[in-house]
Design an enzyme around this catalytic site. Structure first.
Site, PDB file in Angstrom:
ATOM      1  N   MET A 102      -6.527  -0.992   0.454  1.00  0.00           N
ATOM      2  CA  MET A 102      -6.355   0.353  -0.084  1.00  0.00           C
ATOM      3  C   MET A 102      -6.842   1.383   0.926  1.00  0.00           C
ATOM      4  SD  MET A 102      -7.650  -0.160  -4.019  1.00  0.00           S
ATOM      5  CE  MET A 102      -9.168  -0.990  -3.550  1.00  0.00           C
ATOM      6  N   ILE A 159     -13.884  -5.462  -2.646  1.00  0.00           N
ATOM      7  CA  ILE A 159     -14.607  -5.505  -1.379  1.00  0.00           C
ATOM      8  C   ILE A 159     -14.746  -4.085  -0.824  1.00  0.00           C
ATOM      9  CG2 ILE A 159     -14.626  -6.422   0.979  1.00  0.00           C
ATOM     10  CD1 ILE A 159     -12.838  -8.702  -0.055  1.00  0.00           C
ATOM     11  N   GLY A 189     -11.556   3.923   0.272  1.00  0.00           N
ATOM     12  CA  GLY A 189     -11.029   2.954   1.227  1.00  0.00           C
ATOM     13  C   GLY A 189     -11.654   1.580   1.082  1.00  0.00           C
ATOM     14  N   SER A 190     -10.870   0.563   0.801  1.00  0.00           N
ATOM     15  CA  SER A 190     -11.458  -0.724   0.476  1.00  0.00           C
ATOM     16  C   SER A 190     -10.364  -1.790   0.344  1.00  0.00           C
ATOM     17  CB  SER A 190     -12.252  -0.604  -0.826  1.00  0.00           C
ATOM     18  OG  SER A 190     -11.533   0.184  -1.763  1.00  0.00           O
ATOM     19  N   ARG A 191     -10.694  -2.890  -0.337  1.00  0.00           N
ATOM     20  CA  ARG A 191      -9.755  -4.001  -0.454  1.00  0.00           C
ATOM     21  C   ARG A 191     -10.057  -4.797  -1.722  1.00  0.00           C
ATOM     22  NH1 ARG A 191     -10.173  -8.536   4.111  1.00  0.00           N
ATOM     23  NH2 ARG A 191     -10.015 -10.321   2.731  1.00  0.00           N
TER      24      ARG A 191
END
Length: 232
Positions: A102, A159, A189-191
């Protein structure tokens, strides 16, 4: 349809988690206008971006036992077999893993891939590496869910990334949820990783865009009848 109604149809409500941030940006913009007008307009743009970041759009979730829907908006960055984090209790054998990255321009409200019960939810502190790196699955700050449905157990791992500094869950261990229900958010911002049961096959490819609660990542019961849908 009028232009006003057309614009309204494209706008999404702001998730309550975003109210303090949007309000803070707005106040800062007013102060910047008093200092120097161009700075105020830059602050206004930043406020608009913040509101966009915390958007929480309505999604139409396909419903059928066996369907696994995307938990996050973003780009499918990895489709591989990998050993799940040990705290999830899913064993030490590699499982099919779908990773969704993301960016700061994606919606960051995460949703449940299946209907079921949250049997495990474990937070682990860690580093803040670029979430697009495979190493982030092991080293970064994360929050892991194990969701048990009628036929399968799915692992979901939020994450934190290079910019993200806060993982916010909306649910708790032992709670029953429906497919597409909101389960949490990662700020800036991440996953999100999804672990399928052994033998599960991804229906998405690396580089494909996904939409939380709508994109079908896998079908664990391909012989079942057609889907129904829910809006939420």
């Amino acid at each position: 349809m009028s232009i006003v109604n057309s614009i309204r149809s494209q706008l999404s409500p702001i998730h309550p988690q975003g109210y303090p941030f949007v309000g803070g940006f707005a106040v800062a913009s007013l102060i910047l206008f008093l200092i120097w007008t161009p700075l105020g307009w830059l602050g206004t743009l930043a406020t608009a971006w913040c509101a966009y970041f915390f958007r929480d759009p309505v999604r139409v979730t396909p419903l059928r036992e066996g369907l696994v829907v995307a938990p996050a908006d973003g780009r499918v960055s990895r489709v591989i077999n990998a050993v799940p984090p040990p705290e999830m209790g899913l064993g030490d054998r590699p499982l099919p893993r779908i990773s969704i990255f993301m960016s700061v321009f994606d919606c960051h409200v995460n949703r449940s891939p299946i209907a079921g019960r949250i049997d495990r939810m474990v937070y682990r502190a860690g580093k803040f590496l670029n979430a697009d790196l495979d190493k982030a699955s092991e080293d970064n700050e994360r929050n892991a869910f194990v969701i048990t449905g009628t036929r399968s157990r799915i692992g979901v791992v939020q994450i934190a990334g290079l910019i993200a500094r806060r993982i916010v869950p909306f649910v708790q261990e032992g709670q029953s949820i429906a497919a597409g229900d909101r389960i949490g958010m990662i700020r800036f911002g991440s996953r999100v990783d999804v672990y399928l049961p052994e033998g599960g096959r991804a229906l998405v490819a690396e580089g494909q865009l996904s939409y939380a609660g709508e994109t079908v990542l896998a079908d664990l019961a391909v012989a079942d009848p057609g889907r129904t849908y829910r809006v939420g």
